[in-house]
Design a protein around this motif. Structure first.
Motif, PDB file in Angstrom:
ATOM      1  N   GLY A 155       0.814  -1.215   0.000  1.00 45.25           N
ATOM      2  CA  GLY A 155       0.000   0.000   0.000  1.00 45.25           C
ATOM      3  C   GLY A 155       0.844   1.260   0.000  1.00 45.25           C
ATOM      4  N   VAL A 156       0.241   2.346   0.470  1.00 46.14           N
ATOM      5  CA  VAL A 156       0.875   3.663   0.473  1.00 46.14           C
ATOM      6  C   VAL A 156       1.836   3.776   1.660  1.00 46.14           C
ATOM      7  N   ALA A 157       2.974   4.406   1.432  1.00 49.25           N
ATOM      8  CA  ALA A 157       3.952   4.598   2.507  1.00 49.25           C
ATOM      9  C   ALA A 157       3.448   5.619   3.524  1.00 49.25           C
ATOM     10  N   HIS A 158       3.690   5.332   4.805  1.00 46.90           N
ATOM     11  CA  HIS A 158       3.354   6.239   5.901  1.00 46.90           C
ATOM     12  C   HIS A 158       4.634   6.437   6.719  1.00 46.90           C
ATOM     13  N   PRO A 159       5.444   7.428   6.381  1.00 44.77           N
ATOM     14  CA  PRO A 159       6.769   7.560   6.997  1.00 44.77           C
ATOM     15  C   PRO A 159       6.757   7.570   8.525  1.00 44.77           C
ATOM     16  N   ALA A 160       5.801   8.282   9.137  1.00 49.62           N
ATOM     17  CA  ALA A 160       5.778   8.359  10.595  1.00 49.62           C
ATOM     18  C   ALA A 160       5.531   6.986  11.210  1.00 49.62           C
ATOM     19  N   GLY A 161       4.528   6.258  10.698  1.00 48.85           N
ATOM     20  CA  GLY A 161       4.234   4.934  11.221  1.00 48.85           C
ATOM     21  C   GLY A 161       5.351   3.943  10.951  1.00 48.85           C
ATOM     22  N   ASP A 162       5.931   4.015   9.752  1.00 48.59           N
ATOM     23  CA  ASP A 162       7.048   3.129   9.422  1.00 48.59           C
ATOM     24  C   ASP A 162       8.231   3.378  10.356  1.00 48.59           C
ATOM     25  N   ALA A 163       8.478   4.638  10.652  1.00 43.59           N
ATOM     26  CA  ALA A 163       9.584   4.994  11.551  1.00 43.59           C
ATOM     27  C   ALA A 163       9.330   4.457  12.955  1.00 43.59           C
ATOM     28  N   MET A 164       8.064   4.482  13.406  1.00 43.22           N
ATOM     29  CA  MET A 164       7.749   3.964  14.734  1.00 43.22           C
ATOM     30  C   MET A 164       7.936   2.447  14.784  1.00 43.22           C
ATOM     31  N   ALA A 165       7.582   1.751  13.699  1.00 42.75           N
ATOM     32  CA  ALA A 165       7.799   0.300  13.654  1.00 42.75           C
ATOM     33  C   ALA A 165       9.292  -0.027  13.673  1.00 42.75           C
ATOM     34  N   LEU A 166      10.075   0.760  12.948  1.00 43.26           N
ATOM     35  CA  LEU A 166      11.520   0.560  12.950  1.00 43.26           C
ATOM     36  C   LEU A 166      12.112   0.874  14.324  1.00 43.26           C
ATOM     37  N   LEU A 167      11.562   1.892  14.992  1.00 40.55           N
ATOM     38  CA  LEU A 167      11.998   2.209  16.354  1.00 40.55           C
ATOM     39  C   LEU A 167      11.680   1.048  17.296  1.00 40.55           C
ATOM     40  N   ALA A 168      10.508   0.435  17.137  1.00 40.64           N
ATOM     41  CA  ALA A 168      10.156  -0.722  17.959  1.00 40.64           C
ATOM     42  C   ALA A 168      11.163  -1.853  17.756  1.00 40.64           C
ATOM     43  N   ALA A 169      11.597  -2.064  16.504  1.00 33.35           N
ATOM     44  CA  ALA A 169      12.604  -3.085  16.218  1.00 33.35           C
ATOM     45  C   ALA A 169      13.926  -2.764  16.898  1.00 33.35           C
ATOM     46  N   LEU A 170      14.313  -1.488  16.879  1.00 34.72           N
ATOM     47  CA  LEU A 170      15.559  -1.067  17.512  1.00 34.72           C
ATOM     48  C   LEU A 170      15.486  -1.253  19.028  1.00 34.72           C
ATOM     49  N   LEU A 171      14.334  -0.949  19.625  1.00 39.33           N
ATOM     50  CA  LEU A 171      14.161  -1.128  21.066  1.00 39.33           C
ATOM     51  C   LEU A 171      14.162  -2.608  21.434  1.00 39.33           C
ATOM     52  N   TRP A 172      13.555  -3.432  20.588  1.00 38.52           N
ATOM     53  CA  TRP A 172      13.591  -4.886  20.783  1.00 38.52           C
ATOM     54  C   TRP A 172      15.047  -5.361  20.777  1.00 38.52           C
ATOM     55  N   THR A 173      15.821  -4.901  19.819  1.00 39.29           N
ATOM     56  CA  THR A 173      17.229  -5.267  19.721  1.00 39.29           C
ATOM     57  C   THR A 173      17.994  -4.842  20.962  1.00 39.29           C
ATOM     58  N   THR A 174      17.772  -3.595  21.400  1.00 43.33           N
ATOM     59  CA  THR A 174      18.483  -3.070  22.564  1.00 43.33           C
ATOM     60  C   THR A 174      18.153  -3.872  23.808  1.00 43.33           C
ATOM     61  N   SER A 175      16.885  -4.231  23.986  1.00 40.32           N
ATOM     62  CA  SER A 175      16.489  -5.032  25.147  1.00 40.32           C
ATOM     63  C   SER A 175      17.175  -6.396  25.131  1.00 40.32           C
ATOM     64  N   THR A 176      17.195  -7.028  23.961  1.00 36.04           N
ATOM     65  CA  THR A 176      17.821  -8.346  23.855  1.00 36.04           C
ATOM     66  C   THR A 176      19.304  -8.283  24.204  1.00 36.04           C
ATOM     67  N   LEU A 177      19.999  -7.298  23.668  1.00 35.50           N
ATOM     68  CA  LEU A 177      21.432  -7.170  23.933  1.00 35.50           C
ATOM     69  C   LEU A 177      21.695  -6.751  25.370  1.00 35.50           C
ATOM     70  N   LEU A 178      20.784  -5.986  25.963  1.00 30.78           N
ATOM     71  CA  LEU A 178      20.937  -5.589  27.363  1.00 30.78           C
ATOM     72  C   LEU A 178      20.816  -6.807  28.279  1.00 30.78           C
ATOM     73  N   ILE A 179      19.843  -7.667  27.985  1.00 29.36           N
ATOM     74  CA  ILE A 179      19.696  -8.891  28.771  1.00 29.36           C
ATOM     75  C   ILE A 179      20.916  -9.788  28.579  1.00 29.36           C
ATOM     76  N   LYS A 180      21.403  -9.849  27.363  1.00 25.08           N
ATOM     77  CA  LYS A 180      22.461 -10.790  27.018  1.00 25.08           C
ATOM     78  C   LYS A 180      23.845 -10.332  27.468  1.00 25.08           C
ATOM     79  N   GLY A 181      24.069  -9.031  27.509  1.00 22.58           N
ATOM     80  CA  GLY A 181      25.442  -8.564  27.659  1.00 22.58           C
ATOM     81  C   GLY A 181      25.752  -7.727  28.869  1.00 22.58           C
ATOM     82  N   THR A 182      24.906  -7.752  29.916  1.00 21.71           N
ATOM     83  CA  THR A 182      25.175  -6.973  31.121  1.00 21.71           C
ATOM     84  C   THR A 182      25.065  -7.874  32.352  1.00 21.71           C
ATOM     85  N   LYS A 183      25.007  -7.260  33.530  1.00 24.67           N
ATOM     86  CA  LYS A 183      24.860  -8.027  34.780  1.00 24.67           C
ATOM     87  C   LYS A 183      23.568  -8.838  34.811  1.00 24.67           C
ATOM     88  N   LEU A 184      22.584  -8.445  34.003  1.00 20.73           N
ATOM     89  CA  LEU A 184      21.346  -9.210  33.944  1.00 20.73           C
ATOM     90  C   LEU A 184      21.593 -10.633  33.456  1.00 20.73           C
TER      91      LEU A 184
END
Length: 312
Positions: A155-184
């Motif tokens: 469908g039609v591109a929605h830059p704001a929504g697409d950016a929020m989905a990409l941000l969610a992916a980045l936050l998912w990545t950060t959480s995974t690496l935080l669990i994996k690579g710190t005192k947690l």
């Protein structure tokens, strides 16, 4: 960053038990949007998130008390744990906004950039878990499989929504690496989960008030059942198993199996809701399966040195 350890102090290669467990989780998560959809008909997104996190917290506390798990003492992980909880809340807030501002297809494709970002992160932060070239090919193939299923509904591109989905992916990545690579990495997995969902359960009511979300009233029996499923099973059990798996297996390999989830979701919607899947679902599933086989392909073993010949 500190390397998370598994059995005998080392992160294990993904074995049959690990594959069976992560595939099972991915299948459960694939069916979950159907139950989420039923709950969201009567609850706002932050009310739902806060309630399921609170139920999950209760389940974890009961489990830890009965099994005498050491999760209530001060051990220096409090600040990192609070950050993990903030990341978890922010991830779902970003995803809710993505779904509101863009199409579901866009949200899924951009969200599932996450496994690629996890693999990239491990390259720099968890050097013992770097993917080999063959595994990178498999990861890309699996991503292409998911994208091929949803690209036809782009469908039609929605830059704001697409950016929020990409941000969610980045936050998912950060959480995974935080669990994996710190005192947690060195504490009880249920304590890590309690950090994650405990902070979110506190912030969600504040977000409800700040955004003017309607408080839930006169919920139906099906809504209560959906809430219990979300809190006790999805948050209390499957999230705890995910954190436990991260303690034993490579993060990038585990994250790659997340590509199973959206395809299961499409199949589940067809079976339960009567939605029509695309003609390319079988091909997409085949691509994902082929990619995951390459991701889990064992490294070539070094040849054993030849035994010296007997001079006699």
């Amino acid at each position: 960053m500190a390397q998370q350890r598994g059995v005998n102090g080392e992160t294990q290669s993904l074995d049959r038990f690990g594959v069976a467990t992560i595939v099972s989780l991915s299948v459960v998560w694939g069916f979950n949007p159907i139950i989420l959809k039923a709950a969201l008909a009567e609850l706002g997104p932050f009310a739902l998130s806060g309630a399921r996190c609170a139920i999950g917290c209760l389940c974890i506390v009961i489990y830890a008390t009965v099994t005498k798990r050491a999760i209530f003492h001060i051990d220096g992980t409090e600040a990192i744990g609070a950050l993990l909880g903030l990341l978890y809340f922010a991830q779902f807030a970003a995803l809710f906004e993505a779904v509101r501002w863009t199409t579901l297809s866009h949200s899924i494709v951009f969200l599932y950039v996450g496994p690629l970002l996890v693999a990239l992160g491990t390259t720099f932060l968890l050097k013992n878990e770097r993917l080999r070239p063959l595994q990178w090919i498999g990861l890309g193939l699996a991503f292409f499989g998911v994208a091929s299923e949803f690209i036809g509904r782009w469908g039609v591109a929605h830059p704001a929504g697409d950016a929020m989905a990409l941000l969610a992916a980045l936050l998912w990545t950060t959480s995974t690496l935080l669990i994996k690579g710190t005192k947690l990495a060195r504490i009880e997995p249920t304590k890590t989960l309690l950090y994650q969902i405990g902070v979110a359960s506190i912030i969600c009511p504040v977000a409800m008030w700040a955004l003017g979300e309607r408080a839930p009233q006169n919920l139906s029996l099906s809504a209560y059942a959906a809430l219990i499923w979300q809190g006790a099973v999805i948050v209390g059990v499957t999230y705890a198993l995910w954190i436990w798996l991260l303690g034993r297996y490579p993060a990038a390999q585990l994250s790659a199996f997340g590509f199973v989830t959206p395809l299961v979701g499409v199949a589940a919607a067809a079976v339960v809701l009567g939605e029509t899947p695309s003609d390319g679902l079988a091909m997409a599933a085949a691509l994902v399966m082929a990619g995951l086989i390459l991701v889990g392909w064992p490294p070539r073993r070094a040849a054993s040195p030849a035994a010296p010949r007997d001079p006699g």
